[in-house]
Design a protein around this motif. Structure first.
Motif, short mmCIF file in Angstrom:
data_model
loop_
_atom_site.label_atom_id
_atom_site.label_comp_id
_atom_site.label_asym_id
_atom_site.label_seq_id
_atom_site.Cartn_x
_atom_site.Cartn_y
_atom_site.Cartn_z
N ILE A 28 0.04 -8.04 9.71
CA ILE A 28 0.93 -6.96 9.26
C ILE A 28 1.93 -6.60 10.36
CG2 ILE A 28 -0.72 -6.02 7.61
CD1 ILE A 28 -1.23 -3.75 9.66
N VAL A 150 4.78 -0.86 9.82
CA VAL A 150 3.76 0.13 9.42
C VAL A 150 3.75 1.24 10.46
CG1 VAL A 150 1.32 0.53 8.97
CG2 VAL A 150 2.38 -1.62 8.26
N THR A 210 4.67 -6.49 0.95
CA THR A 210 3.35 -5.90 1.16
C THR A 210 3.49 -4.41 1.40
OG1 THR A 210 2.52 -7.97 2.13
CG2 THR A 210 1.25 -5.97 2.58
N VAL A 212 1.53 -0.93 2.45
CA VAL A 212 0.34 -0.40 3.12
C VAL A 212 0.26 1.10 2.90
CG1 VAL A 212 -0.82 -0.11 5.34
CG2 VAL A 212 0.44 -2.22 4.85
N ASN A 214 -3.12 3.46 3.65
CA ASN A 214 -4.55 3.52 3.90
C ASN A 214 -4.89 4.64 4.86
OD1 ASN A 214 -3.84 0.28 3.77
ND2 ASN A 214 -5.63 0.83 2.56
N VAL A 247 -4.57 -3.56 0.29
CA VAL A 247 -3.13 -3.32 0.29
C VAL A 247 -2.54 -4.00 -0.94
CG1 VAL A 247 -2.96 -3.12 2.79
CG2 VAL A 247 -2.69 -5.37 1.72
N LEU A 283 -7.34 -5.78 3.97
CA LEU A 283 -6.96 -5.34 5.31
C LEU A 283 -8.22 -4.81 5.96
CD1 LEU A 283 -4.37 -5.17 7.05
CD2 LEU A 283 -4.20 -2.77 6.36
N TYR A 317 -5.37 -9.17 8.06
CA TYR A 317 -4.80 -9.24 6.71
C TYR A 317 -5.20 -10.57 6.08
CZ TYR A 317 -1.31 -10.13 3.08
OH TYR A 317 -0.69 -10.46 1.91
#
Length: 441
Positions: A28, A150, A210, A212, A214, A247, A283, A317
């Protein structure tokens, strides 16, 4: 509320780093923590035992307990990164500046302190073109590109378990962070064919987005023990528990044709008719622990050592699509270790001379197994080492400070690709008296 809005806005600027970083195409993205914080990079990356009333140290949430009982701390850092990529006998220089982090800390009670902030976790930014010969009589240009990143929004709480701010007695602090990871990554590979006969060699593109979103958490402890009248021994530990997460991915693979003005999609390879382009991938955060020791002589000097251990570096990932979008990843996950050593010549806050109130810092770090790759010509273990130095300048006669740092790091190998980075950083730790009840006669 104003802080939250500013933090979210700044995090978008933080995540979109402009440096071309080929290693960011894996997982990531490329992770530069904790060296994105000037107050950490100037002392080699030492964080586990560090705490101060004018600093927010998110790498050990127990440190928030050192914030004064009637103070508000605003901590923000900026950096200028200059990198040189070396490999295959060539080199490429790039430079970029960004906001590194933003944090605020304040007391809830005499024994309970809190901090919130945002900082970059990973960055994805790369672009390269590889040209290969094909038959009959032509070539294919393969373009690799990726953008995004991220960010990490944290909300931490710390507690003075033993003796609070009485530095003449043993002190024990405990804390935890709730971390929200969010961001998006876009990666693409484009194949451009030129040949006498391209009937069976159509231009094509593979693209994957992708997303993310979380939640993680981490724990920390700090202990300080006076040794005689002049010395203090400090110890710290942080733990990131193992966690499996999911993810969201959205992928598209297709062929296309172009004319002078535009591009037209021709055939969709993925998803197939009636299929879904969205799927979930894995992830995984490894169980990670850091331990640290420090030894300080009052307002004279401090020496600190950190060691971090994990089954692998960063977040793992794993793509879960039944159709392989980019093929098998070359990453191999194995033991990661980081060692940091820092030294400070502490300024005397009561000195009449401004020069004597300045704190001078220096340090070094070595990271073993930051990235492991298995390529056709062999296996590579890519390690990193770096050094840093800086000064902490007190602002006026108050408790606020300005940190100015300079750091150098080298990652990878020139046989594959080496990244040499020089970073100049500045951060402001503003410590103001708030929550004070004024008394009038």
């Amino acid at each position: 509320m104003l802080f939250v809005v500013a933090a979210l806005a700044l995090s978008q600027a933080v995540a979109q780093n402009g440096l071309n970083s080929p290693y960011s195409q894996y997982g990531i993205g490329y992770n530069n923590m904790p060296y994105n914080m000037p107050s950490a990079s100037m002392i080699g990356g030492v964080t586990t035992t560090r705490s101060a009333l004018n600093m927010v140290n998110p790498f050990n949430p127990a440190s928030y307990a050192a914030i004064g009982k009637e103070t508000l701390v605003f901590d923000m850092g900026l950096s200028i990164d200059m990198t040189t990529l070396r490999g295959n006998g060539g080199s490429q220089f790039d430079a970029d500046g960004n906001v590194g982090y933003l944090a605020i800390g304040f007391p809830l009670t005499k024994w309970w302190k809190t901090a919130i902030g945002v900082m970059p976790l990973t960055d994805v930014n790369y672009q390269s073109v590889v040209t290969s010969a094909i038959n009959p009589g032509g070539e294919v240009k393969t373009k690799y590109e990726g953008t995004g990143g991220v960010s990490q929004f944290f909300w931490g709480h710390a507690f003075n378990v033993l003796n609070g701010s009485d530095d003449k007695k043993p002190q024990l602090r405990a804390g935890f962070n709730v971390d929200y990871l969010y961001g998006s990554l876009t990666r693409a590979v484009t194949y451009d064919f030129t040949a006498n006969d391209t009937t069976y060699m159509m231009d094509s593109r593979r693209q994957k987005d992708t997303y993310v979103s979380n939640v993680l958490f981490d724990l920390g402890l700090q202990y300080e023990q006076p040794v005689g009248e002049k010395y203090r021994l400090g110890a710290g530990i942080t733990v990131k528990p193992h966690r499996n997460m999911r993810v969201k991915d959205n992928a598209l693979v297709y062929t296309f044709v172009t004319n002078v003005a535009s591009e037209y999609m021709r055939d969709t390879i993925f998803p197939l008719d009636g299929g879904d382009s969205e799927f979930e991938s894995d992830l995984e955060q490894p169980f990670t622990t850091s331990v640290g020791l420090s030894f300080q002589r009052n307002d004279k000097w401090l020496v600190a050592l950190d060691a971090t251990f994990a089954p692998w570096s960063g977040l793992k990932y794993t793509e879960n699509s039944t159709f392989s979008i980019f093929g098998q990843s070359p990453i191999r996950y194995s033991t990661n270790q980081r060692w940091t050593l820092g030294v400070q010549l502490l300024g005397d806050k009561n000195a009449a001379s401004y020069l004597r109130r300045i704190t001078f810092s220096m340090g070094a770090h070595y990271e073993l197994g930051r990235l492991q790759m298995e390529l056709p010509d062999g296996q590579y273990q890519l390690n990193e080492w770096g050094i840093g130095a800086g000064v902490t300048l007190p602002m006026r006669k108050g408790r606020s400070v300005i940190n100015i740092s300079a750091a150098y790091s080298s990652f990878g190998t020139e046989t594959l690709l080496r990244r040499d980075a020089f970073t100049i950083g500045i951060s402001v730790g503003s410590c103001e008296s708030w929550f004070v009840k004024r008394k009038f006669n």
